[in-house]
Design a protein around this motif. Sequence first.
Motif, short mmCIF file in Angstrom:
data_model
loop_
_atom_site.label_atom_id
_atom_site.label_comp_id
_atom_site.label_asym_id
_atom_site.label_seq_id
_atom_site.Cartn_x
_atom_site.Cartn_y
_atom_site.Cartn_z
N ASP A 84 0.82 -1.21 0.00
CA ASP A 84 0.00 0.00 0.00
C ASP A 84 0.85 1.26 0.00
OD1 ASP A 84 -0.74 0.69 3.44
OD2 ASP A 84 0.74 -0.72 2.67
N ASN A 85 2.16 1.14 0.24
CA ASN A 85 3.07 2.27 0.12
C ASN A 85 3.49 2.33 -1.35
OD1 ASN A 85 5.74 3.56 -0.13
ND2 ASN A 85 5.51 3.87 2.08
N GLU A 86 2.99 3.34 -2.06
CA GLU A 86 3.21 3.41 -3.50
C GLU A 86 4.69 3.50 -3.86
OE1 GLU A 86 1.70 5.90 -7.41
OE2 GLU A 86 0.61 6.11 -5.52
N ASP A 87 5.49 4.23 -3.07
CA ASP A 87 6.92 4.33 -3.36
C ASP A 87 7.59 2.97 -3.26
OD1 ASP A 87 6.76 7.07 -3.78
OD2 ASP A 87 7.35 7.57 -1.72
N THR A 88 7.27 2.23 -2.22
CA THR A 88 7.84 0.90 -2.03
C THR A 88 7.43 -0.03 -3.17
OG1 THR A 88 7.83 1.16 0.36
CG2 THR A 88 7.91 -1.10 -0.49
N MET A 89 6.13 -0.04 -3.47
CA MET A 89 5.61 -0.90 -4.52
C MET A 89 6.28 -0.59 -5.86
SD MET A 89 1.76 -0.87 -6.09
CE MET A 89 2.09 0.78 -6.72
N SER A 138 9.09 1.18 -6.55
CA SER A 138 10.54 1.01 -6.57
C SER A 138 10.96 -0.45 -6.63
CB SER A 138 11.17 1.67 -5.34
OG SER A 138 10.90 3.05 -5.35
N LEU A 139 10.32 -1.28 -5.82
CA LEU A 139 10.64 -2.70 -5.85
C LEU A 139 10.26 -3.30 -7.20
CD1 LEU A 139 11.76 -5.19 -4.49
CD2 LEU A 139 9.56 -5.50 -3.35
N GLY A 140 9.11 -2.90 -7.72
CA GLY A 140 8.70 -3.36 -9.04
C GLY A 140 9.69 -2.98 -10.12
N MET A 141 10.20 -1.74 -10.04
CA MET A 141 11.18 -1.27 -11.04
C MET A 141 12.48 -2.05 -10.93
SD MET A 141 10.49 2.86 -11.10
CE MET A 141 12.18 3.16 -11.53
N LEU A 142 12.97 -2.28 -9.71
CA LEU A 142 14.21 -3.04 -9.54
C LEU A 142 14.07 -4.45 -10.12
CD1 LEU A 142 15.28 -2.06 -5.91
CD2 LEU A 142 16.55 -1.57 -8.02
N LEU A 143 12.96 -5.08 -9.85
CA LEU A 143 12.74 -6.43 -10.38
C LEU A 143 12.58 -6.41 -11.90
CD1 LEU A 143 10.36 -7.68 -7.57
CD2 LEU A 143 12.66 -8.57 -8.05
N SER A 144 11.89 -5.42 -12.43
CA SER A 144 11.74 -5.30 -13.89
C SER A 144 13.09 -5.09 -14.56
CB SER A 144 10.81 -4.15 -14.25
OG SER A 144 9.49 -4.44 -13.90
N GLU A 145 13.89 -4.20 -13.97
CA GLU A 145 15.23 -3.96 -14.52
C GLU A 145 16.08 -5.21 -14.45
OE1 GLU A 145 16.75 -0.63 -12.32
OE2 GLU A 145 15.36 0.78 -13.26
N ARG A 200 4.16 -7.12 -12.23
CA ARG A 200 2.93 -6.34 -12.07
C ARG A 200 2.91 -5.87 -10.63
NH1 ARG A 200 3.47 -7.59 -16.53
NH2 ARG A 200 1.98 -8.22 -18.11
N THR A 201 2.23 -4.76 -10.39
CA THR A 201 2.14 -4.22 -9.03
C THR A 201 0.68 -3.99 -8.66
OG1 THR A 201 2.40 -1.95 -9.83
CG2 THR A 201 4.41 -3.11 -9.12
N ALA A 202 0.43 -4.03 -7.35
CA ALA A 202 -0.90 -3.75 -6.82
C ALA A 202 -0.73 -2.96 -5.52
CB ALA A 202 -1.66 -5.04 -6.55
N CYS A 203 -1.57 -1.93 -5.35
CA CYS A 203 -1.45 -1.08 -4.17
C CYS A 203 -2.43 -1.45 -3.07
CB CYS A 203 -1.58 0.40 -4.55
SG CYS A 203 -3.19 0.78 -5.25
N ASN A 204 -3.20 -2.52 -3.28
CA ASN A 204 -4.10 -2.99 -2.23
C ASN A 204 -4.41 -4.47 -2.46
OD1 ASN A 204 -6.73 -3.35 -3.73
ND2 ASN A 204 -6.41 -1.17 -4.13
N ALA A 215 -4.62 -6.93 -5.83
CA ALA A 215 -3.65 -8.03 -5.87
C ALA A 215 -4.31 -9.35 -6.23
CB ALA A 215 -2.94 -8.15 -4.53
N VAL A 216 -5.43 -9.64 -5.61
CA VAL A 216 -6.14 -10.90 -5.89
C VAL A 216 -6.62 -10.92 -7.34
CG1 VAL A 216 -8.16 -12.29 -5.29
CG2 VAL A 216 -6.75 -11.28 -3.47
N ASP A 217 -7.17 -9.81 -7.81
CA ASP A 217 -7.62 -9.74 -9.21
C ASP A 217 -6.47 -9.94 -10.18
OD1 ASP A 217 -10.25 -9.32 -8.42
OD2 ASP A 217 -10.17 -7.14 -8.74
N ILE A 218 -5.36 -9.25 -9.94
CA ILE A 218 -4.20 -9.36 -10.84
C ILE A 218 -3.63 -10.78 -10.79
CG2 ILE A 218 -1.83 -8.59 -11.21
CD1 ILE A 218 -2.79 -5.78 -10.24
N ALA A 219 -3.54 -11.35 -9.60
CA ALA A 219 -2.99 -12.70 -9.47
C ALA A 219 -3.81 -13.71 -10.28
CB ALA A 219 -2.94 -13.12 -7.99
N GLU A 220 -5.12 -13.57 -10.25
CA GLU A 220 -5.97 -14.51 -10.97
C GLU A 220 -5.79 -14.42 -12.48
OE1 GLU A 220 -9.89 -13.91 -9.38
OE2 GLU A 220 -9.41 -15.00 -7.54
#
Length: 146
Positions: free
Chosen positions: A30-35, A37-44, A50-54, A58-63
């Motif tokens: 839920d911390n947008e900066d954390t979500m 930044s971590l997503g960018m590091l992994l993408s790089e 994919r990222t989800a802020c709640n 997350a459940v919708d994206i996972a499915e």
Amino acid sequence: MFKPSITDVVTQHGHTAMPLGTTRILVVDDNEDTMTSLGMLLSEGGFDVRTACNGFAAVDIAESFSPRVVISDICMPDMNGFEVARRVRLSLGSSVYLIALTANSQAQFRERAQIVGFNKFMVKPVEFDELRELIESVVTSQEDEL
């Protein structure tokens, strides 16, 4: 409530590219900066992220995304990470590796994380190389099983 910055969450040392582009990872925080930044590091690093802020997103994206790895915060409003893990595990079964990434290191959090189906419990801040190595080992073990 304290919301850590990405420098409080992930410490990056010697970040190198990983040839793992087909590995799908969902980052939930839920911390947008954390979500972000971590997503960018992994993408790089070569992952399909994919990222989800709640929890609901997350459940919708996972499915629809069927990630191999889900990295989820625990303390989130509306739907916490325990419920995310329970629902994702119910939907995707053992094919997904669930990582709890939280600032709370209390024993009852660790125990509950295990009960709801998290495979690994990590406390913020986490060394990025440690997280990357864990993901690589998950992917390698999956390939060995094929």
